[in-house]
Design an enzyme around this catalytic site. Structure first.
Site, mmCIF file in Angstrom:
data_model
loop_
_atom_site.group_PDB
_atom_site.id
_atom_site.type_symbol
_atom_site.label_atom_id
_atom_site.label_comp_id
_atom_site.label_asym_id
_atom_site.label_seq_id
_atom_site.Cartn_x
_atom_site.Cartn_y
_atom_site.Cartn_z
ATOM 1 N N GLU A 1 13.605 -69.743 -70.868
ATOM 2 C CA GLU A 1 14.214 -70.480 -70.116
ATOM 3 C C GLU A 1 13.180 -71.523 -69.319
ATOM 4 O OE1 GLU A 1 15.504 -68.923 -66.429
ATOM 5 O OE2 GLU A 1 17.275 -68.281 -66.687
ATOM 6 N N GLU B 1 10.156 -46.932 -72.668
ATOM 7 C CA GLU B 1 8.427 -47.009 -71.651
ATOM 8 C C GLU B 1 7.454 -45.877 -71.411
ATOM 9 O OE1 GLU B 1 9.978 -45.304 -67.299
ATOM 10 O OE2 GLU B 1 10.891 -46.981 -68.174
#
Length: 272
Positions: free
Chosen positions: A81, A112
Site C-alpha cells: 500500500e 515457518e
C-alpha cells in the site's frame, strides 16, 4: 526470566459454541477494544524503531517486513500500500512471507520452521547495511523470522520486530523490539484476531509516520499518491481545488498536465 506465551493461554471465555451470535460479536468486540490500549503502551518502542527507519531511508536504504502466516500477510499488505498511497517505488518497502507468494493465499506447511530460508529470501533482494528489517511474529518464536534477524545482526543490518509476547526469542534478537501485549485470544491461540489487529495498527503507524517524515504528505493530504483510478483522480482534483482555490475544470486540466498533485501545486503556484 521465563518466557510465557500469553497469546497461547486459554481464552477468558468458554463454551463459545453455546453463545448466541450477538454474544459472540459482543465479546469479540469487547476483547478488540483492549488492543489500542496495548499499542499505546508500546509507543516508546515504536518511536525508537521509526527513528532508525527514517535515518536509513533518507540515506537510500529500504524497509523490509518478514513474517509467516498472518504476520507475513499483514507485512505484505502494508508494503504493497505504500507505493499507491505515498508515490514511492515498489522496492522501497518490501514484504516477505515464509513459503513465498503462494503462502499469501494458502498456508505452506512447515515453511515457518526453516532456519535458513528467511535469510535466503532477504539475500534475493541484495539486503545490505543501508536497510532495516522488521520481523513480525505474534508468538515471537517463529524460526523463519528469528533466524533471518540473527543473520541481519551478524551482517550489521538494523533489525526490529513486532510481537505480542514479552521477552520472546524474537524480542531478544531484534535490536529495536516492539512488544504489544494483547493477552489471550477470544478463540484460544487464534492470533489472527487481537494479535493480528495489533500488528496491523503498528504497521500503519510505522509506515505512515515514516512516509510523513520523508516528506510524502503535505498538510494532511497524500499529494504523492498514484492516480490509479477514478476515485483517486477525483480526490486529487479536490485537493487542488482546496489548496489553490481554483475551479474543477482548472484542477482537472493541471492534474492531467502534471500527473501528480504535488507537481500540479508547485507548478501552478510558480505560474507554469
Amino acid at each position: 526470566m521465563k518466557f510465557i506465551k500469553t497469546t497461547e493461554q486459554d481464552s477468558k471465555y468458554n463454551n463459545l459454541e453455546n453463545m448466541s451470535i450477538n454474544q459472540l460479536l459482543t465479546n469479540i468486540n469487547k476483547e478488540d477494544q483492549t488492543v489500542p490500549l496495548a499499542v499505546q503502551k508500546a509507543i516508546p518502542q515504536i518511536k525508537q524503531l521509526v527513528e532508525q527507519i527514517v535515518i536509513k531511508l533518507k540515506k537510500g536504504g529500504r524497509l523490509f517486513y518478514i513474517g509467516a502466516g498472518t504476520s507475513g500477510r499483514l507485512g505484505i499488505v502494508d508494503a504493497s500500500e505504500c507505493p499507491p498511497t505515498f508515490g514511492v517505488s515498489y522496492d522501497l518497502v518490501i514484504g516477505l512471507i515464509a513459503g513465498g507468494d503462494l503462502a499469501i493465499r494458502k498456508a505452506v506447511e512447515f515453511a515457518e520452521d526453516s532456519t535458513t530460508q528467511g535469510w535466503e529470501d532477504l539475500l534475493k533482494h541484495n539486503i545490505n547495511e543501508k536497510d532495516v528489517v522488521i520481523g513480525i511474529a505474534a508468538s515471537g518464536t517463529t524460526p523463519y523470522v528469528i533466524s533471518a534477524l540473527q543473520n541481519c545482526n551478524t551482517n550489521n543490518i538494523t533489525t526490529g520486530c513486532i510481537t505480542c509476547n514479552s521477552d520472546s526469542p524474537l524480542s531478544t534478537t531484534a535490536q529495536f523490539p516492539i512488544e504489544v501485549i494483547v493477552g489471550p485470544e477470544f478463540v484460544t491461540g487464534s492470533s489472527r484476531m487481537k494479535a493480528g489487529t495489533a500488528q496491523k495498527l503498528v504497521l500503519n503507524m510505522i509506515s505512515t509516520s515514516t512516509m510523513i517524515q520523508l516528506g510524502k504528505v503535505k498538510g494532511n493530504k497524500m499529494v504523492d499518491m498514484q492516480l490509479s483510478n477514478n476515485k483517486l483522480v477525483d480526490r486529487g482534483e479536490k485537493m487542488l481545488i482546496s489548496e489553490l482555490n481554483i475551479d474543477r475544470e482548472t484542477a482537472q486540466n493541471i492534474l492531467k498536465k502534471y500527473g501528480n498533485v504535488r507537481e500540479a501545486i508547485k507548478n501552478y503556484k510558480n505560474g507554469n
